[in-house]
Design an enzyme around this catalytic site. Structure first.
Site, PDB file in Angstrom:
ATOM      1  N   ALA A  16       0.833  -1.214   0.000  1.00 10.40           N
ATOM      2  CA  ALA A  16       0.000   0.000   0.000  1.00 10.40           C
ATOM      3  C   ALA A  16       0.865   1.261   0.000  1.00 10.40           C
ATOM      4  O   ALA A  16       0.462   2.303  -0.529  1.00 10.40           O
ATOM      5  CB  ALA A  16      -0.943  -0.004   1.199  1.00 10.40           C
ATOM      6  N   SER A  86      -0.382  -4.689  10.441  1.00 11.59           N
ATOM      7  CA  SER A  86      -1.241  -4.632  11.639  1.00 11.59           C
ATOM      8  C   SER A  86      -2.725  -4.706  11.267  1.00 11.59           C
ATOM      9  O   SER A  86      -3.446  -3.719  11.415  1.00 11.59           O
ATOM     10  CB  SER A  86      -0.933  -3.401  12.494  1.00 11.59           C
ATOM     11  OG  SER A  86      -0.734  -2.221  11.754  1.00 11.59           O
TER      12      SER A  86
HETATM   13  P1  ADP Z   1       4.259  -1.381   2.116  1.00 14.53           P
HETATM   14  O1  ADP Z   1       5.373  -0.878   2.994  1.00 14.53           O
HETATM   15  O2  ADP Z   1       2.918  -0.838   2.513  1.00 14.53           O
HETATM   16  O3  ADP Z   1       4.252  -2.874   1.943  1.00 14.53           O
HETATM   17  P2  ADP Z   1       5.832  -0.254  -0.030  1.00 14.53           P
HETATM   18  O4  ADP Z   1       6.104   1.136   0.465  1.00 14.53           O
HETATM   19  O5  ADP Z   1       6.912  -1.259   0.132  1.00 14.53           O
HETATM   20  O6  ADP Z   1       4.479  -0.778   0.643  1.00 14.53           O
HETATM   21  O7  ADP Z   1       5.427  -0.211  -1.586  1.00 14.53           O
HETATM   22  C1  ADP Z   1       4.515   0.731  -2.122  1.00 14.53           C
HETATM   23  C2  ADP Z   1       4.742   0.905  -3.628  1.00 14.53           C
HETATM   24  O8  ADP Z   1       3.779   1.816  -4.163  1.00 14.53           O
HETATM   25  C3  ADP Z   1       6.121   1.492  -3.952  1.00 14.53           C
HETATM   26  O9  ADP Z   1       6.613   0.857  -5.094  1.00 14.53           O
HETATM   27  C4  ADP Z   1       5.803   2.987  -4.226  1.00 14.53           C
HETATM   28  O10 ADP Z   1       6.735   3.577  -5.090  1.00 14.53           O
HETATM   29  C5  ADP Z   1       4.409   2.910  -4.841  1.00 14.53           C
HETATM   30  N1  ADP Z   1       3.605   4.148  -4.692  1.00 14.53           N
HETATM   31  C6  ADP Z   1       2.974   4.808  -5.671  1.00 14.53           C
HETATM   32  N2  ADP Z   1       2.314   5.899  -5.218  1.00 14.53           N
HETATM   33  C7  ADP Z   1       2.539   5.940  -3.891  1.00 14.53           C
HETATM   34  C8  ADP Z   1       2.140   6.844  -2.859  1.00 14.53           C
HETATM   35  N3  ADP Z   1       1.384   7.915  -3.059  1.00 14.53           N
HETATM   36  N4  ADP Z   1       2.554   6.576  -1.603  1.00 14.53           N
HETATM   37  C9  ADP Z   1       3.319   5.494  -1.360  1.00 14.53           C
HETATM   38  N5  ADP Z   1       3.720   4.604  -2.284  1.00 14.53           N
HETATM   39  C10 ADP Z   1       3.355   4.823  -3.559  1.00 14.53           C
END
Ligand code: ADP
Length: 180
Positions: A16, A86
């Site tokens: 996300a 969580s």
């Molecule tokens: P999580 O930690 O929730 O598992 P990640 O941060 O590892 O998710 O991955 C989220 C992905 O979505 C990344 O590749 C990021 O570049 C992409 N993304 C696109 N738009 C957004 C945004 N507005 N905020 C956060 N991530 C984004």
């Protein structure tokens, strides 16, 4: 500069955007001179919670450990960024009660988008059955009912999401100054 401690709790599906937003926020806050610690779900599972699985019981133990550390740091005036799926509402609320200075950020992207991103290739493995009890595929995710912040990461840029959190930290008196 007298800093006041707070835990910013990022919850949401895998992919996300919790880590992306939290990491960028931490860089920004550190540049401004704030003490920041990160408790990232994946890292905690490799260290503090090694050996725990993904049943509700194990997930709750994992979250209580994260909350315990977050509380110690918050009491010592650190800005703590927790990034962990969580998925259970009740335990998140328990952590809110425990810590007190608590900002819940719902990092919200539809499952279809998270699956398309498949940052770590986990959804594919979950769909094929290689990974069991994966959140939103074979295990529930309970969205927050009234989070302080919701970041719709399929509709806003990373910087917009980071700015929302910064603004809330400012409104609540945890950081001060002008942001751009
Ligand atoms: P999580 O930690 O929730 O598992 P990640 O941060 O590892 O998710 O991955 C989220 C992905 O979505 C990344 O590749 C990021 O570049 C992409 N993304 C696109 N738009 C957004 C945004 N507005 N905020 C956060 N991530 C984004």
């Amino acid at each position: 500069m007298q800093q006041k401690g707070v835990t910013v709790w990022f919850t949401g599906l895998s992919g996300a955007g919790k880590t992306t937003i939290g990491d960028r926020l931490s860089i920004y806050l550190r540049k401004l001179g704030y003490k920041v610690e990160i408790l990232d779900g994946d890292q905690v599972r490799q260290n503090l919670s090694q050996g725990l699985g993904f049943s509700k019981e194990d997930r709750d133990i994992n979250i209580r450990r994260i909350g315990f550390v977050a509380n110690l740091l918050t009491r010592n005036d650190v800005i703590v960024l927790v990034m962990a799926i969580s998925p259970y509402r009740e335990i998140r609320n328990e952590m809110r009660q425990l810590i007190g200075n608590f900002i819940e950020v719902f990092v919200n992207a539809p499952l279809t988008i998270c699956e398309q991103r498949d940052v770590k290739g986990m959804y594919q493995k979950a769909r094929s059955g290689e990974i069991k009890q994966f959140t939103a595929i074979a295990s529930p995710y309970e969205p927050p009912l009234s989070p302080e912040i919701e970041c719709k990461t399929d509709q806003e840029t990373i910087d917009e999401s980071v700015f929302k959190v910064l603004t809330k930290l400012q409104e609540q008196g945890y950081v001060s100054g002008e942001f751009q």
